[in-house]
Design an enzyme around this catalytic site. Structure first.
Site, short mmCIF file in Angstrom:
data_model
loop_
_atom_site.label_atom_id
_atom_site.label_comp_id
_atom_site.label_asym_id
_atom_site.label_seq_id
_atom_site.Cartn_x
_atom_site.Cartn_y
_atom_site.Cartn_z
N GLN A 94 -1.27 4.56 -5.60
CA GLN A 94 -1.44 3.16 -6.01
C GLN A 94 -0.15 2.69 -6.69
OE1 GLN A 94 -4.69 2.49 -8.74
NE2 GLN A 94 -4.43 0.27 -8.73
N HIS A 100 -7.43 -3.53 -5.79
CA HIS A 100 -7.29 -4.27 -4.53
C HIS A 100 -7.78 -3.42 -3.37
CE1 HIS A 100 -3.51 -2.13 -5.42
NE2 HIS A 100 -3.40 -1.93 -4.12
#
Ligand code: 5GP
Ligand code: ZN
Length: 114
Positions: A94, A100
Site C-alpha cells: 500500500q 481505497h
C-alpha cells in the site's frame, strides 16, 4: 487528514477524473492505470487502511461496495469480469494510506499477483 493525498482529492484541492460519487464515497481514475479500466473507490472519510474498518463502522464497506457496483456497470466490465484489490500495509505494498479499492478490468488479468 490535511496531509493525506486522497483527502485532498475529496476536498477538491488536487484534481482527479471523477467517474462516480455518492454521499460517502468517491470513484476516480488511477493516475497510473494498470489495466484499460483502473478506478480507485475511496470513502470520503479518512481511514488509513482496511485495518481501520471494524465491526463498529462496517458501513464503510457497504457504502464503498455500493459505488463499486455503479462503477463496474458504468465502465462496462460487470459481465466481462474485473478484480477488486485492497492493498494493505507494507506486505500489501500500500502506497497511499487512505483506504481505497482498486477496480481493475478491461483485459484478462494474470494470477497469481507478484
Ligand atoms: P496503493 O499502492 O496504495 O494500493 O494504490 C495507490 C494508487 O494511487 C496507485 O495505483 C497510484 O497510481 C494512485 N495514485 C497515486 N497518486 C495519485 C494521484 O494523485 N491521483 C490519482 N488519480 N491516483 C493516484
Ligand atoms: Zn485521507
Amino acid at each position: 487528514m490535511s496531509d493525506c493525498l486522497f483527502c485532498k482529492i475529496v476536498a477538491g484541492e488536487i484534481p482527479a477524473t471523477v467517474v462516480a460519487e455518492s454521499d460517502s464515497s468517491l470513484a476516480f481514475y488511477d493516475i497510473a492505470p494498470q489495466a484499460p479500466v483502473h478506478v480507485l473507490v475511496i470513502p470520503k472519510e479518512h481511514f488509513a487502511s482496511v485495518n481501520d474498518v471494524t465491526d463498529a463502522n462496517e458501513y464503510v464497506f457497504d457504502n464503498l461496495m455500493s459505488l463499486v457496483r455503479t462503477v463496474v456497470v458504468d465502465e462496462g466490465i460487470k459481465d466481462s469480469g474485473y478484480r477488486l484489490v485492497f492493498n494493505t500495509g507494507e506486505h500489501g505494498q500500500q502506497t497511499v494510506p487512505h483506504l481505497h479499492a482498486h477496480v481493475l478490468g478491461g483485459r484478462k488479468l494474470t494470477w497469481p499477483p507478484g
